[in-house]
Design a protein around this motif. Structure first.
Motif, PDB file in Angstrom:
ATOM      1  N   SER A 166       1.039  -1.137   0.004  1.00 50.93           N
ATOM      2  CA  SER A 166      -0.164  -0.115  -0.146  1.00 50.93           C
ATOM      3  C   SER A 166       0.723   1.167  -0.033  1.00 50.93           C
ATOM      4  N   VAL A 167       0.203   2.199  -0.381  1.00 55.04           N
ATOM      5  CA  VAL A 167       1.092   3.750  -0.456  1.00 55.04           C
ATOM      6  C   VAL A 167       1.418   4.000   1.202  1.00 55.04           C
ATOM      7  N   LEU A 168       0.709   3.428   1.989  1.00 54.90           N
ATOM      8  CA  LEU A 168       0.913   3.857   3.633  1.00 54.90           C
ATOM      9  C   LEU A 168       2.184   3.220   3.906  1.00 54.90           C
ATOM     10  N   ILE A 169       2.377   2.104   3.341  1.00 57.23           N
ATOM     11  CA  ILE A 169       3.421   1.073   3.754  1.00 57.23           C
ATOM     12  C   ILE A 169       4.781   1.674   3.014  1.00 57.23           C
ATOM     13  N   ALA A 170       4.533   1.952   1.745  1.00 53.19           N
ATOM     14  CA  ALA A 170       5.561   2.477   1.083  1.00 53.19           C
ATOM     15  C   ALA A 170       6.019   3.812   1.491  1.00 53.19           C
ATOM     16  N   GLU A 171       5.188   4.603   2.054  1.00 54.89           N
ATOM     17  CA  GLU A 171       5.758   6.008   2.581  1.00 54.89           C
ATOM     18  C   GLU A 171       6.386   5.574   3.860  1.00 54.89           C
ATOM     19  N   ALA A 172       5.983   4.692   4.766  1.00 56.93           N
ATOM     20  CA  ALA A 172       6.491   4.600   5.980  1.00 56.93           C
ATOM     21  C   ALA A 172       7.758   3.874   5.867  1.00 56.93           C
ATOM     22  N   THR A 173       7.958   2.976   4.747  1.00 61.27           N
ATOM     23  CA  THR A 173       9.063   2.087   4.531  1.00 61.27           C
ATOM     24  C   THR A 173      10.236   3.129   4.239  1.00 61.27           C
ATOM     25  N   ALA A 174      10.029   4.337   3.275  1.00 59.92           N
ATOM     26  CA  ALA A 174      10.962   5.114   2.830  1.00 59.92           C
ATOM     27  C   ALA A 174      11.317   5.727   3.916  1.00 59.92           C
TER      28      ALA A 174
ATOM     29  N   ILE B 210       3.648  11.254   8.516  1.00 61.12           N
ATOM     30  CA  ILE B 210       4.366  12.332   9.391  1.00 61.12           C
ATOM     31  C   ILE B 210       3.641  12.659  10.782  1.00 61.12           C
ATOM     32  N   ASN B 211       2.353  12.716  10.546  1.00 61.36           N
ATOM     33  CA  ASN B 211       1.444  13.037  11.798  1.00 61.36           C
ATOM     34  C   ASN B 211       1.414  11.721  12.652  1.00 61.36           C
ATOM     35  N   ALA B 212       1.595  10.325  12.192  1.00 53.63           N
ATOM     36  CA  ALA B 212       1.790   9.338  12.894  1.00 53.63           C
ATOM     37  C   ALA B 212       2.898   9.429  13.764  1.00 53.63           C
ATOM     38  N   PHE B 213       4.103   9.790  13.253  1.00 58.36           N
ATOM     39  CA  PHE B 213       5.221   9.834  13.837  1.00 58.36           C
ATOM     40  C   PHE B 213       5.416  10.882  14.827  1.00 58.36           C
ATOM     41  N   ASN B 214       4.667  12.225  14.614  1.00 54.96           N
ATOM     42  CA  ASN B 214       4.672  13.035  15.628  1.00 54.96           C
ATOM     43  C   ASN B 214       3.595  12.978  16.389  1.00 54.96           C
ATOM     44  N   ASN B 215       2.748  11.955  16.733  1.00 60.05           N
ATOM     45  CA  ASN B 215       1.851  11.513  17.533  1.00 60.05           C
ATOM     46  C   ASN B 215       0.583  12.583  17.378  1.00 60.05           C
ATOM     47  N   ILE B 216       0.429  13.079  16.255  1.00 63.64           N
ATOM     48  CA  ILE B 216      -0.700  14.041  16.147  1.00 63.64           C
ATOM     49  C   ILE B 216      -1.946  13.108  15.618  1.00 63.64           C
ATOM     50  N   CYS B 217      -1.764  12.010  15.265  1.00 65.19           N
ATOM     51  CA  CYS B 217      -2.912  11.010  15.242  1.00 65.19           C
ATOM     52  C   CYS B 217      -2.548   9.554  15.535  1.00 65.19           C
ATOM     53  N   SER B 218      -3.507   8.799  15.742  1.00 66.79           N
ATOM     54  CA  SER B 218      -2.940   7.352  16.042  1.00 66.79           C
ATOM     55  C   SER B 218      -2.326   6.698  14.786  1.00 66.79           C
TER      56      SER B 218
ATOM     57  N   TRP C 220      -1.905   0.337  12.559  1.00 68.29           N
ATOM     58  CA  TRP C 220      -1.530  -0.915  13.005  1.00 68.29           C
ATOM     59  C   TRP C 220      -0.620  -1.151  11.895  1.00 68.29           C
ATOM     60  N   LYS C 221      -0.811  -1.058  10.593  1.00 66.76           N
ATOM     61  CA  LYS C 221      -0.002  -1.542   9.311  1.00 66.76           C
ATOM     62  C   LYS C 221       1.321  -1.066   9.497  1.00 66.76           C
ATOM     63  N   ILE C 222       1.467   0.270   9.995  1.00 68.16           N
ATOM     64  CA  ILE C 222       2.809   0.782  10.054  1.00 68.16           C
ATOM     65  C   ILE C 222       3.323   0.927  11.465  1.00 68.16           C
ATOM     66  N   ALA C 223       2.633   0.569  12.432  1.00 69.29           N
ATOM     67  CA  ALA C 223       3.010   0.804  13.764  1.00 69.29           C
ATOM     68  C   ALA C 223       4.624   0.266  14.052  1.00 69.29           C
ATOM     69  N   ASN C 224       4.880  -0.794  13.570  1.00 75.26           N
ATOM     70  CA  ASN C 224       6.220  -1.134  13.801  1.00 75.26           C
ATOM     71  C   ASN C 224       7.294  -0.628  13.125  1.00 75.26           C
ATOM     72  N   ILE C 225       6.971  -0.260  11.975  1.00 77.18           N
ATOM     73  CA  ILE C 225       8.032   0.708  11.149  1.00 77.18           C
ATOM     74  C   ILE C 225       8.090   2.201  11.919  1.00 77.18           C
ATOM     75  N   ILE C 226       7.030   2.767  12.430  1.00 78.09           N
ATOM     76  CA  ILE C 226       7.235   3.929  13.084  1.00 78.09           C
ATOM     77  C   ILE C 226       8.080   3.717  14.383  1.00 78.09           C
ATOM     78  N   ALA C 227       7.821   2.852  15.112  1.00 77.14           N
ATOM     79  CA  ALA C 227       8.607   2.575  16.326  1.00 77.14           C
ATOM     80  C   ALA C 227      10.017   2.315  15.862  1.00 77.14           C
ATOM     81  N   ASP C 228      10.250   1.645  14.902  1.00 75.32           N
ATOM     82  CA  ASP C 228      11.660   1.443  14.385  1.00 75.32           C
ATOM     83  C   ASP C 228      12.251   2.838  14.073  1.00 75.32           C
ATOM     84  N   CYS C 229      11.602   3.625  13.445  1.00 79.91           N
ATOM     85  CA  CYS C 229      11.947   4.978  13.227  1.00 79.91           C
ATOM     86  C   CYS C 229      12.365   5.913  14.213  1.00 79.91           C
ATOM     87  N   LYS C 230      11.560   5.793  15.135  1.00 80.36           N
ATOM     88  CA  LYS C 230      11.995   6.584  16.568  1.00 80.36           C
ATOM     89  C   LYS C 230      12.986   6.013  17.195  1.00 80.36           C
ATOM     90  N   LEU C 231      13.179   4.777  17.335  1.00 75.11           N
ATOM     91  CA  LEU C 231      14.613   4.084  17.793  1.00 75.11           C
ATOM     92  C   LEU C 231      15.601   4.515  16.961  1.00 75.11           C
TER      93      LEU C 231
END
Length: 115
Positions: free
Chosen positions: A25-33, A59-67, A70-81
């Motif tokens: 999906s676009v969402l997974i592609a963007e989070a993976t990028a 961007i908003n998910a990363f910045n905790n502006i929106c929830s 689940w599809k990208i939660a692990n990717i976002i967590a890895d980015c933050k780490l």
């Protein structure tokens, strides 16, 4: 398909990389990028980075502006780490028109056999 560009503080290109993500999906592609760009910056030894992405949901998910979906939660967590290894970072939304070079790289991602 996903594309990543890394530029220095003067805007000169340091790295460009395309990824073929198969059918995703676009969402997974963007989070993976985002994830792959951070990895590339980390491996390049950069200490201070500014991340610009054109997918407002990621961007908003990363910045905790929106929830975070689940599809990208692990990717976002890895980015933050990974970002804890930088001296400083900023992450912000830019419109696709301002992100044309990364979009071009992403569009040739289908030519990549393996990344």
């Amino acid at each position: 398909m996903a594309g990543v560009l890394i530029r220095n503080h003067e805007g000169h290109l340091l790295h460009a990389k395309a990824f073929n993500l198969g059918h995703s999906s676009v969402l997974i592609a963007e989070a993976t990028a985002l994830q792959q760009g951070i990895k590339l910056a980390l491996h390049s030894g950069l200490r201070n980075i500014i991340i610009e992405g054109d997918n407002l949901l990621v961007i908003n998910a990363f910045n905790n502006i929106c929830s975070t979906q689940w599809k990208i939660a692990n990717i976002i967590a890895d980015c933050k780490l990974m970002l804890t290894h930088f001296a400083s970072y900023q992450i912000r939304h830019v419109f696709r028109e301002a992100n044309r070079a990364a979009d071009l790289i992403a569009n040739v991602g289908h030519l990549v056999v393996s990344s």
